[in-house]
Design a protein around this motif. Structure first.
Motif, PDB file in Angstrom:
ATOM      1  N   ILE A  61       4.594   5.195   2.575  1.00 43.46           N
ATOM      2  CA  ILE A  61       4.996   6.564   2.919  1.00 43.46           C
ATOM      3  C   ILE A  61       5.111   6.727   4.431  1.00 43.46           C
ATOM      4  CG2 ILE A  61       4.223   8.984   2.880  1.00 43.46           C
ATOM      5  CD1 ILE A  61       3.035   8.331   0.041  1.00 43.46           C
ATOM      6  N   LYS A  97       5.411   8.340  -7.847  1.00 41.59           N
ATOM      7  CA  LYS A  97       4.914   8.240  -9.223  1.00 41.59           C
ATOM      8  C   LYS A  97       5.962   8.701 -10.231  1.00 41.59           C
ATOM      9  CE  LYS A  97       0.949   9.312 -12.176  1.00 41.59           C
ATOM     10  NZ  LYS A  97       1.529   8.550 -13.212  1.00 41.59           N
ATOM     11  N   ASP A 120       6.553  10.970  -0.957  1.00 44.95           N
ATOM     12  CA  ASP A 120       5.165  11.359  -1.147  1.00 44.95           C
ATOM     13  C   ASP A 120       4.688  10.711  -2.453  1.00 44.95           C
ATOM     14  OD1 ASP A 120       5.771  13.123  -3.383  1.00 44.95           O
ATOM     15  OD2 ASP A 120       6.340  14.647  -1.931  1.00 44.95           O
ATOM     16  N   GLN A 121       3.384  10.778  -2.677  1.00 45.44           N
ATOM     17  CA  GLN A 121       2.805  10.117  -3.851  1.00 45.44           C
ATOM     18  C   GLN A 121       3.405  10.649  -5.146  1.00 45.44           C
ATOM     19  OE1 GLN A 121      -0.910   8.684  -4.260  1.00 45.44           O
ATOM     20  NE2 GLN A 121      -0.993   7.919  -2.177  1.00 45.44           N
ATOM     21  N   HIS A 122       3.604  11.953  -5.227  1.00 48.61           N
ATOM     22  CA  HIS A 122       4.144  12.557  -6.450  1.00 48.61           C
ATOM     23  C   HIS A 122       5.562  12.045  -6.738  1.00 48.61           C
ATOM     24  CE1 HIS A 122       4.876  15.495  -9.592  1.00 48.61           C
ATOM     25  NE2 HIS A 122       6.001  15.805  -8.969  1.00 48.61           N
ATOM     26  N   GLY A 138      -3.986   2.818  -8.561  1.00 49.57           N
ATOM     27  CA  GLY A 138      -3.063   3.832  -8.072  1.00 49.57           C
ATOM     28  C   GLY A 138      -2.758   3.769  -6.587  1.00 49.57           C
ATOM     29  N   LEU A 139      -3.203   2.711  -5.916  1.00 48.26           N
ATOM     30  CA  LEU A 139      -3.053   2.636  -4.465  1.00 48.26           C
ATOM     31  C   LEU A 139      -1.881   1.779  -3.992  1.00 48.26           C
ATOM     32  CD1 LEU A 139      -6.818   2.254  -3.482  1.00 48.26           C
ATOM     33  CD2 LEU A 139      -5.410   4.342  -3.507  1.00 48.26           C
ATOM     34  N   ILE A 165       2.899   0.559 -10.486  1.00 45.92           N
ATOM     35  CA  ILE A 165       1.810   1.022  -9.631  1.00 45.92           C
ATOM     36  C   ILE A 165       0.547   0.329 -10.122  1.00 45.92           C
ATOM     37  CG2 ILE A 165       0.395   3.026  -8.999  1.00 45.92           C
ATOM     38  CD1 ILE A 165       2.926   4.710  -9.020  1.00 45.92           C
ATOM     39  N   ASP A 193       0.853  -1.178   0.000  1.00 43.47           N
ATOM     40  CA  ASP A 193       0.000   0.000   0.000  1.00 43.47           C
ATOM     41  C   ASP A 193       0.899   1.242   0.000  1.00 43.47           C
ATOM     42  OD1 ASP A 193      -1.319   2.192   1.939  1.00 43.47           O
ATOM     43  OD2 ASP A 193      -2.896   1.146   0.800  1.00 43.47           O
ATOM     44  N   ILE A 194       0.690   2.148  -0.959  1.00 43.36           N
ATOM     45  CA  ILE A 194       1.544   3.336  -1.085  1.00 43.36           C
ATOM     46  C   ILE A 194       1.436   4.229   0.149  1.00 43.36           C
ATOM     47  CG2 ILE A 194       1.928   5.482  -2.374  1.00 43.36           C
ATOM     48  CD1 ILE A 194       1.287   3.896  -4.945  1.00 43.36           C
ATOM     49  N   GLY A 195       0.231   4.422   0.672  1.00 43.98           N
ATOM     50  CA  GLY A 195       0.071   5.240   1.874  1.00 43.98           C
ATOM     51  C   GLY A 195       0.848   4.678   3.050  1.00 43.98           C
TER      52      GLY A 195
END
Length: 182
Positions: A39, A55, A50-52, A72-73, A68, A34-36
């Motif tokens: 982080i 990516k 961060d997400q940016h 996108g998660l 990804i 999970d990207i969140g």
């Protein structure tokens, strides 16, 4: 790739391929995180993500080491895992006639005796072109490229897979399938 992107890419390779538990992260069986949560765990470990930024690294990497998910998660390394909790189900593919493996000359006598073994990784990594193999070999010392009779291996029952980034994967390459290049 700038210095920050290179450092973050190395960090992502480490946690998504080898040691997710080093930052308290858990990967699913297909290697997704999970990207969140990535982080949050990275921040606790002193790394700012961060997400940016994530990516940007995924989109701009010439080696395409990461993917990804469609929603996108989630993020994962597309190959190169040593973590036994990950078992990506690659589709078997018929390889081209030849594939290439870059290594350093200091490893050549052992490879010629024992073949190419995955060792701590799940697969031996092979490239479709000699230039990529040379670049891989340079990372380990004076490079040497082995030309692999991949189609012959496949015809004798050895399986090949291809990761999303184009890297060819197999469990083992016996020395009888090597053609050493100059």
């Amino acid at each position: 790739m700038d210095k920050q992107h290179a450092e973050v890419s190395k960090f992502l390779s480490y946690v998504l391929r080898h040691q997710p538990e080093a930052i308290g992260l858990t990967l699913d069986h297909e290697g997704w995180a999970d990207i969140g949560l990535l982080i949050i765990c990275a921040t606790k470990d002193g790394k700012h993500l961060d997400q940016h930024l994530i990516k940007s690294i995924v989109d701009n990497s010439d080696k395409k080491r990461f993917a990804i998910s469609e929603d996108g998660l989630r993020i994962r390394a597309v190959q190169g895992h040593s973590s036994q909790q990950v078992g990506i189900e690659y589709q078997e593919k018929i390889p081209p006639e030849f594939l290439y493996h870059g290594t350093a000359t200091r490893f050549l006598s052992s490879i010629n005796e024992q073949g190419l073994n995955a060792k701590s990784r799940q697969y031996v990594h092979l490239s479709a072109d000699e230039d990529t193999a040379i670049q891989v070999g340079l990372r380990h010392g004076k490079p040497v490229v082995l030309k692999i009779k991949a189609l012959n291996m496949y015809e004798q029952g050895l399986k090949f897979y291809q990761a999303d980034n184009g890297v060819w994967l197999t469990k083992f390459v016996p020395p009888s399938f090597f053609i050493q290049m100059e």
